[in-house]
Scaffold this active site. Structure first.
Site, mmCIF file in Angstrom:
data_model
loop_
_atom_site.group_PDB
_atom_site.id
_atom_site.type_symbol
_atom_site.label_atom_id
_atom_site.label_comp_id
_atom_site.label_asym_id
_atom_site.label_seq_id
_atom_site.Cartn_x
_atom_site.Cartn_y
_atom_site.Cartn_z
ATOM 1 N N LYS A 1 0.841 -1.192 0.000
ATOM 2 C CA LYS A 1 0.000 0.000 0.000
ATOM 3 C C LYS A 1 0.890 1.261 0.000
ATOM 4 O O LYS A 1 2.110 1.170 0.182
ATOM 5 C CB LYS A 1 -0.957 -0.058 1.196
ATOM 6 C CG LYS A 1 -1.857 -1.335 1.177
ATOM 7 C CD LYS A 1 -3.049 -1.235 2.131
ATOM 8 C CE LYS A 1 -2.933 -2.130 3.326
ATOM 9 N NZ LYS A 1 -4.182 -2.186 4.155
ATOM 10 N N TYR B 1 -11.878 -3.415 -1.877
ATOM 11 C CA TYR B 1 -12.304 -3.522 -0.477
ATOM 12 C C TYR B 1 -13.822 -3.626 -0.335
ATOM 13 O O TYR B 1 -14.375 -3.238 0.698
ATOM 14 C CB TYR B 1 -11.766 -2.345 0.327
ATOM 15 C CG TYR B 1 -10.311 -2.489 0.737
ATOM 16 C CD1 TYR B 1 -9.879 -3.627 1.437
ATOM 17 C CD2 TYR B 1 -9.377 -1.496 0.457
ATOM 18 C CE1 TYR B 1 -8.550 -3.758 1.822
ATOM 19 C CE2 TYR B 1 -8.043 -1.633 0.847
ATOM 20 C CZ TYR B 1 -7.638 -2.770 1.534
ATOM 21 O OH TYR B 1 -6.326 -2.901 1.935
ATOM 22 N N ARG C 1 -0.302 -14.655 4.433
ATOM 23 C CA ARG C 1 -0.948 -13.946 5.550
ATOM 24 C C ARG C 1 -0.128 -14.084 6.836
ATOM 25 O O ARG C 1 -0.052 -13.155 7.636
ATOM 26 C CB ARG C 1 -2.364 -14.494 5.778
ATOM 27 C CG ARG C 1 -3.316 -14.306 4.600
ATOM 28 C CD ARG C 1 -4.021 -12.987 4.617
ATOM 29 N NE ARG C 1 -4.876 -12.806 5.773
ATOM 30 C CZ ARG C 1 -5.681 -11.752 5.934
ATOM 31 N NH1 ARG C 1 -5.732 -10.793 5.004
ATOM 32 N NH2 ARG C 1 -6.427 -11.642 7.002
ATOM 33 N N ASN D 1 -0.881 -0.215 7.790
ATOM 34 C CA ASN D 1 -0.299 -1.551 7.968
ATOM 35 C C ASN D 1 0.362 -2.094 6.710
ATOM 36 O O ASN D 1 0.657 -3.276 6.600
ATOM 37 C CB ASN D 1 -1.322 -2.532 8.568
ATOM 38 C CG ASN D 1 -2.518 -2.753 7.665
ATOM 39 O OD1 ASN D 1 -2.552 -2.269 6.525
ATOM 40 N ND2 ASN D 1 -3.499 -3.502 8.150
ATOM 41 N N HIS E 1 -1.271 -5.641 1.783
ATOM 42 C CA HIS E 1 -2.497 -6.427 1.648
ATOM 43 C C HIS E 1 -2.143 -7.836 1.178
ATOM 44 O O HIS E 1 -1.264 -8.004 0.351
ATOM 45 C CB HIS E 1 -3.446 -5.791 0.634
ATOM 46 C CG HIS E 1 -4.572 -6.713 0.239
ATOM 47 N ND1 HIS E 1 -5.739 -6.811 0.970
ATOM 48 C CD2 HIS E 1 -4.680 -7.624 -0.770
ATOM 49 C CE1 HIS E 1 -6.523 -7.728 0.419
ATOM 50 N NE2 HIS E 1 -5.909 -8.231 -0.646
ATOM 51 N N GLU F 1 -9.387 -10.897 -6.613
ATOM 52 C CA GLU F 1 -8.476 -9.751 -6.569
ATOM 53 C C GLU F 1 -7.464 -9.783 -7.716
ATOM 54 O O GLU F 1 -7.155 -8.745 -8.304
ATOM 55 C CB GLU F 1 -7.756 -9.726 -5.207
ATOM 56 C CG GLU F 1 -8.717 -9.374 -4.064
ATOM 57 C CD GLU F 1 -8.180 -9.735 -2.682
ATOM 58 O OE1 GLU F 1 -7.007 -10.156 -2.573
ATOM 59 O OE2 GLU F 1 -8.949 -9.585 -1.700
HETATM 60 P P1 GDP Z 1 -6.433 -7.419 6.350
HETATM 61 O O1 GDP Z 1 -7.017 -8.512 5.507
HETATM 62 O O2 GDP Z 1 -5.551 -7.929 7.455
HETATM 63 O O3 GDP Z 1 -5.713 -6.358 5.537
HETATM 64 O O4 GDP Z 1 -7.623 -6.690 7.121
HETATM 65 P P2 GDP Z 1 -9.151 -6.440 6.683
HETATM 66 O O5 GDP Z 1 -9.479 -7.101 5.381
HETATM 67 O O6 GDP Z 1 -10.008 -6.774 7.851
HETATM 68 O O7 GDP Z 1 -9.226 -4.855 6.513
HETATM 69 C C1 GDP Z 1 -8.672 -4.241 5.371
HETATM 70 C C2 GDP Z 1 -7.815 -3.082 5.804
HETATM 71 O O8 GDP Z 1 -8.652 -2.104 6.395
HETATM 72 C C3 GDP Z 1 -6.781 -3.400 6.876
HETATM 73 O O9 GDP Z 1 -5.567 -3.884 6.347
HETATM 74 C C4 GDP Z 1 -6.610 -2.068 7.565
HETATM 75 O O10 GDP Z 1 -5.695 -1.246 6.841
HETATM 76 C C5 GDP Z 1 -7.985 -1.472 7.462
HETATM 77 N N1 GDP Z 1 -8.753 -1.712 8.682
HETATM 78 C C6 GDP Z 1 -9.373 -2.854 9.052
HETATM 79 N N2 GDP Z 1 -10.004 -2.717 10.220
HETATM 80 C C7 GDP Z 1 -9.775 -1.437 10.602
HETATM 81 C C8 GDP Z 1 -10.173 -0.676 11.728
HETATM 82 O O11 GDP Z 1 -10.854 -1.150 12.625
HETATM 83 N N3 GDP Z 1 -9.742 0.616 11.767
HETATM 84 C C9 GDP Z 1 -8.978 1.165 10.781
HETATM 85 N N4 GDP Z 1 -8.579 2.430 10.872
HETATM 86 N N5 GDP Z 1 -8.592 0.459 9.710
HETATM 87 C C10 GDP Z 1 -8.986 -0.818 9.616
HETATM 88 MG MG MG Z 2 -8.577 -8.455 4.150
#
Ligand code: GDP
Ligand code: MG
Length: 160
Positions: free
Chosen positions: A20, A60, A96, A123, A126, A137
């Site tokens: 990212k 997303y 992951r 973070n 992805h 994706e």
């Molecule tokens: P990932 O698969 O570990 O990347 O996580 P997710 O698919 O649940 O969420 C996608 C992305 O959204 C994450 O990598 C974070 O950057 C962001 N994100 C997810 N949950 C939160 C949250 O509770 N707060 C914030 N600020 N960002 C979030």
């Molecule tokens: Mg995810």
């Protein structure tokens, strides 16, 4: 070939991995690529792209309606993303593991997020969370012609 009994279909699993904008700005491209490369995974697709809002929202889509959705998609469109397809045995699940937990402060040291990140919205990386999302994706970010089919010279040294 001498790989006739070695390379089963599972070594062909593919995951969509994206660095990212925060990861690109922080100079983490080579570090992240090195980790996947050194593990033994094979890079079959890569490009740098500043994604438009349509692509960010489609990527997303599962998070649409959540409180962080607008911030998340705005951030993804704010700068360069290194979009990649990595191939290898269990690359989705193990990718992951290498990435770490969504919350970097809950990510183990040694993981990408654990080593380099603090906040959830920064973070850095992805990774697809399952076979269906990987397929979706990859199709969203890449044309079939942008994926390279080749056998790595290290194939028989990574796989028995
Ligand atoms: P990932 O698969 O570990 O990347 O996580 P997710 O698919 O649940 O969420 C996608 C992305 O959204 C994450 O990598 C974070 O950057 C962001 N994100 C997810 N949950 C939160 C949250 O509770 N707060 C914030 N600020 N960002 C979030
Ligand atoms: Mg995810």
């Amino acid at each position: 070939s001498n790989h006739a009994f070695a390379a089963g279909p599972s070594t062909k699993e593919r995951s969509f991995i994206a660095i990212k904008p925060d990861g690109v700005h922080r100079g983490m491209i080579s570090n992240i690529i090195s980790r996947f490369e050194q593990k033994g995974y094979k890079l079959v697709g890569i490009k740098v792209i500043v994604p438009g809002m349509d692509l960010a929202k489609a990527h997303y889509a599962e998070h649409e309606g959540k409180p962080f959705f607008n911030k998340l998609t705005s951030f993804l469109t704010s700068g360069p993303v290194v979009a990649m397809v990595w191939e290898g045995k269990e690359v989705i699940k193990y990718g992951r593991t290498m990435i770490g937990a969504t919350n970097p402060l809950a990510s183990a040291p040694g993981t990408i997020r654990g080593d380099f990140c603090v906040d959830m919205g920064r973070n850095m990386i992805h990774g697809s969370d399952g076979p269906e999302s990987a397929q979706r994706e990859i199709a969203l970010w890449f044309q079939p012609s942008e994926i390279a089919e080749y056998e790595s010279a290290t194939q028989s040294w990574v796989y028995e």
